[in-house]
Design a protein around this motif. Structure first.
Motif, PDB file in Angstrom:
ATOM      1  N   MET A   1       0.846  -1.197   0.000  1.00 35.50           N
ATOM      2  CA  MET A   1       0.000   0.000   0.000  1.00 35.50           C
ATOM      3  C   MET A   1       0.883   1.249   0.000  1.00 35.50           C
ATOM      4  SD  MET A   1      -3.261   0.854   0.126  1.00 35.50           S
ATOM      5  CE  MET A   1      -4.333   2.224   0.579  1.00 35.50           C
ATOM      6  N   VAL A   2       0.596   2.184  -0.878  1.00 35.74           N
ATOM      7  CA  VAL A   2       1.373   3.413  -0.950  1.00 35.74           C
ATOM      8  C   VAL A   2       1.112   4.266   0.276  1.00 35.74           C
ATOM      9  CG1 VAL A   2       1.356   3.408  -3.463  1.00 35.74           C
ATOM     10  CG2 VAL A   2      -0.452   4.606  -2.224  1.00 35.74           C
ATOM     11  N   ASN A   3       1.985   5.238   0.522  1.00 41.53           N
ATOM     12  CA  ASN A   3       1.768   6.124   1.665  1.00 41.53           C
ATOM     13  C   ASN A   3       0.547   7.010   1.424  1.00 41.53           C
ATOM     14  OD1 ASN A   3       2.582   8.772   0.440  1.00 41.53           O
ATOM     15  ND2 ASN A   3       4.551   7.727   0.234  1.00 41.53           N
ATOM     16  N   PHE A   4       0.055   7.609   2.479  1.00 38.69           N
ATOM     17  CA  PHE A   4      -1.208   8.346   2.424  1.00 38.69           C
ATOM     18  C   PHE A   4      -1.160   9.505   1.430  1.00 38.69           C
ATOM     19  CE2 PHE A   4      -4.079  11.714   3.998  1.00 38.69           C
ATOM     20  CZ  PHE A   4      -5.282  11.037   3.926  1.00 38.69           C
ATOM     21  N   VAL A   5      -0.058  10.216   1.375  1.00 41.63           N
ATOM     22  CA  VAL A   5       0.050  11.374   0.479  1.00 41.63           C
ATOM     23  C   VAL A   5      -0.070  10.944  -0.981  1.00 41.63           C
ATOM     24  CG1 VAL A   5       1.558  13.217  -0.332  1.00 41.63           C
ATOM     25  CG2 VAL A   5       1.413  12.712   2.121  1.00 41.63           C
ATOM     26  N   ASP A   6       0.645   9.887  -1.374  1.00 43.35           N
ATOM     27  CA  ASP A   6       0.566   9.397  -2.750  1.00 43.35           C
ATOM     28  C   ASP A   6      -0.795   8.799  -3.050  1.00 43.35           C
ATOM     29  OD1 ASP A   6       3.143  10.205  -3.274  1.00 43.35           O
ATOM     30  OD2 ASP A   6       4.036   8.257  -2.789  1.00 43.35           O
ATOM     31  N   TRP A   7      -1.362   8.129  -2.064  1.00 41.21           N
ATOM     32  CA  TRP A   7      -2.702   7.549  -2.222  1.00 41.21           C
ATOM     33  C   TRP A   7      -3.729   8.646  -2.475  1.00 41.21           C
ATOM     34  CZ3 TRP A   7      -7.170   8.214   0.652  1.00 41.21           C
ATOM     35  CH2 TRP A   7      -8.179   7.260   0.466  1.00 41.21           C
ATOM     36  N   LYS A   8      -3.636   9.729  -1.741  1.00 41.28           N
ATOM     37  CA  LYS A   8      -4.570  10.846  -1.899  1.00 41.28           C
ATOM     38  C   LYS A   8      -4.405  11.507  -3.262  1.00 41.28           C
ATOM     39  CE  LYS A   8      -6.131  15.016   0.521  1.00 41.28           C
ATOM     40  NZ  LYS A   8      -5.884  15.922   1.677  1.00 41.28           N
ATOM     41  N   GLU A  28     -12.052  20.561   4.125  1.00 45.17           N
ATOM     42  CA  GLU A  28     -11.688  21.015   5.463  1.00 45.17           C
ATOM     43  C   GLU A  28     -12.641  20.505   6.535  1.00 45.17           C
ATOM     44  OE1 GLU A  28      -8.905  22.541   5.978  1.00 45.17           O
ATOM     45  OE2 GLU A  28      -8.451  22.679   3.836  1.00 45.17           O
ATOM     46  N   LYS A  29     -13.704  19.843   6.116  1.00 48.37           N
ATOM     47  CA  LYS A  29     -14.700  19.371   7.082  1.00 48.37           C
ATOM     48  C   LYS A  29     -14.215  18.096   7.773  1.00 48.37           C
ATOM     49  CE  LYS A  29     -18.804  21.508   5.120  1.00 48.37           C
ATOM     50  NZ  LYS A  29     -20.246  21.337   4.863  1.00 48.37           N
ATOM     51  N   GLU A  30     -14.529  18.002   9.043  1.00 51.85           N
ATOM     52  CA  GLU A  30     -14.033  16.873   9.838  1.00 51.85           C
ATOM     53  C   GLU A  30     -14.494  15.538   9.280  1.00 51.85           C
ATOM     54  OE1 GLU A  30     -14.003  15.288  14.496  1.00 51.85           O
ATOM     55  OE2 GLU A  30     -15.005  17.175  13.962  1.00 51.85           O
ATOM     56  N   TYR A  31     -15.744  15.444   8.840  1.00 52.92           N
ATOM     57  CA  TYR A  31     -16.247  14.171   8.334  1.00 52.92           C
ATOM     58  C   TYR A  31     -15.474  13.719   7.105  1.00 52.92           C
ATOM     59  CZ  TYR A  31     -18.727  16.063   4.247  1.00 52.92           C
ATOM     60  OH  TYR A  31     -19.025  16.630   3.036  1.00 52.92           O
ATOM     61  N   PHE A  32     -15.077  14.679   6.231  1.00 54.05           N
ATOM     62  CA  PHE A  32     -14.366  14.312   5.007  1.00 54.05           C
ATOM     63  C   PHE A  32     -12.933  13.887   5.324  1.00 54.05           C
ATOM     64  CE2 PHE A  32     -12.237  15.156   0.887  1.00 54.05           C
ATOM     65  CZ  PHE A  32     -13.018  14.320   0.089  1.00 54.05           C
ATOM     66  N   ILE A  33     -12.315  14.561   6.250  1.00 48.58           N
ATOM     67  CA  ILE A  33     -10.981  14.152   6.704  1.00 48.58           C
ATOM     68  C   ILE A  33     -11.034  12.733   7.260  1.00 48.58           C
ATOM     69  CG2 ILE A  33      -9.147  14.623   8.377  1.00 48.58           C
ATOM     70  CD1 ILE A  33      -9.936  17.619   8.134  1.00 48.58           C
ATOM     71  N   ASN A  34     -12.079  12.437   8.015  1.00 52.44           N
ATOM     72  CA  ASN A  34     -12.256  11.090   8.577  1.00 52.44           C
ATOM     73  C   ASN A  34     -12.531  10.056   7.493  1.00 52.44           C
ATOM     74  OD1 ASN A  34     -11.839  11.910  11.232  1.00 52.44           O
ATOM     75  ND2 ASN A  34     -14.010  12.301  11.603  1.00 52.44           N
ATOM     76  N   ILE A  35     -13.290  10.441   6.464  1.00 56.36           N
ATOM     77  CA  ILE A  35     -13.539   9.522   5.344  1.00 56.36           C
ATOM     78  C   ILE A  35     -12.216   9.112   4.707  1.00 56.36           C
ATOM     79  CG2 ILE A  35     -14.386   9.357   2.970  1.00 56.36           C
ATOM     80  CD1 ILE A  35     -16.796  11.003   3.783  1.00 56.36           C
ATOM     81  N   LEU A  36     -11.385  10.085   4.418  1.00 55.33           N
ATOM     82  CA  LEU A  36     -10.120   9.783   3.750  1.00 55.33           C
ATOM     83  C   LEU A  36      -9.249   8.867   4.602  1.00 55.33           C
ATOM     84  CD1 LEU A  36      -9.114  13.186   2.111  1.00 55.33           C
ATOM     85  CD2 LEU A  36     -10.464  11.309   1.165  1.00 55.33           C
ATOM     86  N   LYS A  37      -9.170   9.140   5.881  1.00 48.06           N
ATOM     87  CA  LYS A  37      -8.368   8.301   6.768  1.00 48.06           C
ATOM     88  C   LYS A  37      -8.949   6.897   6.863  1.00 48.06           C
ATOM     89  CE  LYS A  37      -6.672  12.081   9.694  1.00 48.06           C
ATOM     90  NZ  LYS A  37      -6.721  12.690  11.056  1.00 48.06           N
ATOM     91  N   THR A  38     -10.282   6.812   6.925  1.00 41.93           N
ATOM     92  CA  THR A  38     -10.936   5.513   7.068  1.00 41.93           C
ATOM     93  C   THR A  38     -10.778   4.660   5.824  1.00 41.93           C
ATOM     94  OG1 THR A  38     -12.566   6.431   8.608  1.00 41.93           O
ATOM     95  CG2 THR A  38     -13.114   4.340   7.548  1.00 41.93           C
ATOM     96  N   ILE A  39     -11.018   5.242   4.653  1.00 34.78           N
ATOM     97  CA  ILE A  39     -10.928   4.410   3.444  1.00 34.78           C
ATOM     98  C   ILE A  39      -9.480   4.089   3.103  1.00 34.78           C
ATOM     99  CG2 ILE A  39     -13.171   5.095   2.510  1.00 34.78           C
ATOM    100  CD1 ILE A  39     -11.750   6.959   0.580  1.00 34.78           C
ATOM    101  N   TYR A  40      -8.547   4.962   3.472  1.00 31.91           N
ATOM    102  CA  TYR A  40      -7.139   4.611   3.297  1.00 31.91           C
ATOM    103  C   TYR A  40      -6.819   3.370   4.119  1.00 31.91           C
ATOM    104  CZ  TYR A  40      -2.042   4.781   3.640  1.00 31.91           C
ATOM    105  OH  TYR A  40      -0.708   4.449   3.605  1.00 31.91           O
ATOM    106  N   ASP A  41      -7.310   3.335   5.336  1.00 31.92           N
ATOM    107  CA  ASP A  41      -7.099   2.179   6.214  1.00 31.92           C
ATOM    108  C   ASP A  41      -7.837   0.954   5.687  1.00 31.92           C
ATOM    109  OD1 ASP A  41      -6.046   1.070   8.749  1.00 31.92           O
ATOM    110  OD2 ASP A  41      -8.154   0.902   9.292  1.00 31.92           O
TER     111      ASP A  41
END
Length: 227
Positions: A1-8, A28-41
């Motif tokens: 799995m690539v690092n988060f920056v490259d994945w994004k 910038e919304k908290e829910y969207f930041i959480n979406i990105l972290k969650t689906i990356y995981d």
């Protein structure tokens, strides 16, 4: 799995410029930041669909100004080589039951058969085919429903309804939950085209000819459903 920056970067690569005004609102919304972290995981631990590069593919092949119709479904196909980032569209030659029912209604409605499973031809004419949830874990429908995607879809609809000429087509109960937001817009609705609900309203709905009828009324070029 690539690092988060490259994945994004892959996630947003080739996004059409007309959509950045929307993504600047949500990023910038908290829910969207959480979406990105969650689906990356999720994508690092499990098999998920669609592919990362295709999660936002609808935003890569459309321009905001070209939209005519917004068709809202549920969540992506959860089997291998199906979901391609466009709701109901299939990336391979094996048709899904929901898409088969869509094509059956299309033939019953306008008398013509669609010959391929990819629906990009519709999208490129201004048909925005979206799900209320944008990712899914393999073989687990609705598995990503509670990770924030419904907030994302809510904000997306708020962005889209600024165009008062858009026609909204709500397919299934999940899509119909957004009906109250659309009171000043043209709304068509039916059951979802899946085998479980096809005969509860989608069969005989004639949504394709109805869409074109409404477009004709407001002097907007009709959709060519079959080439």
């Amino acid at each position: 799995m690539v690092n988060f920056v490259d994945w994004k970067k892959e996630l947003f690569l080739e996004l059409d410029n007309s959509w950045w005004s929307f993504f600047k609102i949500v990023q910038e919304k908290e829910y969207f930041i959480n979406i990105l972290k969650t689906i990356y995981d999720e994508y690092s631990k499990n098999i998920c669909y669609p592919e990362v590069k295709d999660i936002f593919r609808i935003f890569k092949i459309t321009k905001v100004s070209d939209l005519k119709v917004v068709i809202i479904g549920q969540d992506p196909y959860h089997n291998k080589n199906q979901a391609d980032g466009i709701a109901f569209s299939v990336k391979n030659d094996k048709i899904t039951p929901s898409l088969r029912n869509i094509f059956l209604e299309l033939k019953n409605d306008i008398g013509l058969e669609y010959k391929k499973n990819c629906l990009d031809d519709w999208v490129k004419q201004g048909v925005f085919l979206m799900n209320t949830v944008w990712t899914v874990q393999e073989h687990k429908p609705n598995s990503h429903k509670k990770i924030g995607w419904l907030d994302f879809t809510n904000d997306l609809i708020n962005f889209l309804i600024k165009n008062k000429k858009l026609i909204f087509v709500l397919l299934g109960e999940n899509a119909k939950k957004y009906k109250n937001k659309l009171q000043d817009l043209t709304i068509l609705e039916s059951s979802h085209p899946s085998p479980f609900s096809y005969k509860k309203g989608f069969e005989g709905s004639k949504i394709f000819s109805k869409i074109n009828k409404h477009l004709d009324i407001i002097n907007i070029k009709e959709i060519v459903w079959v080439f």
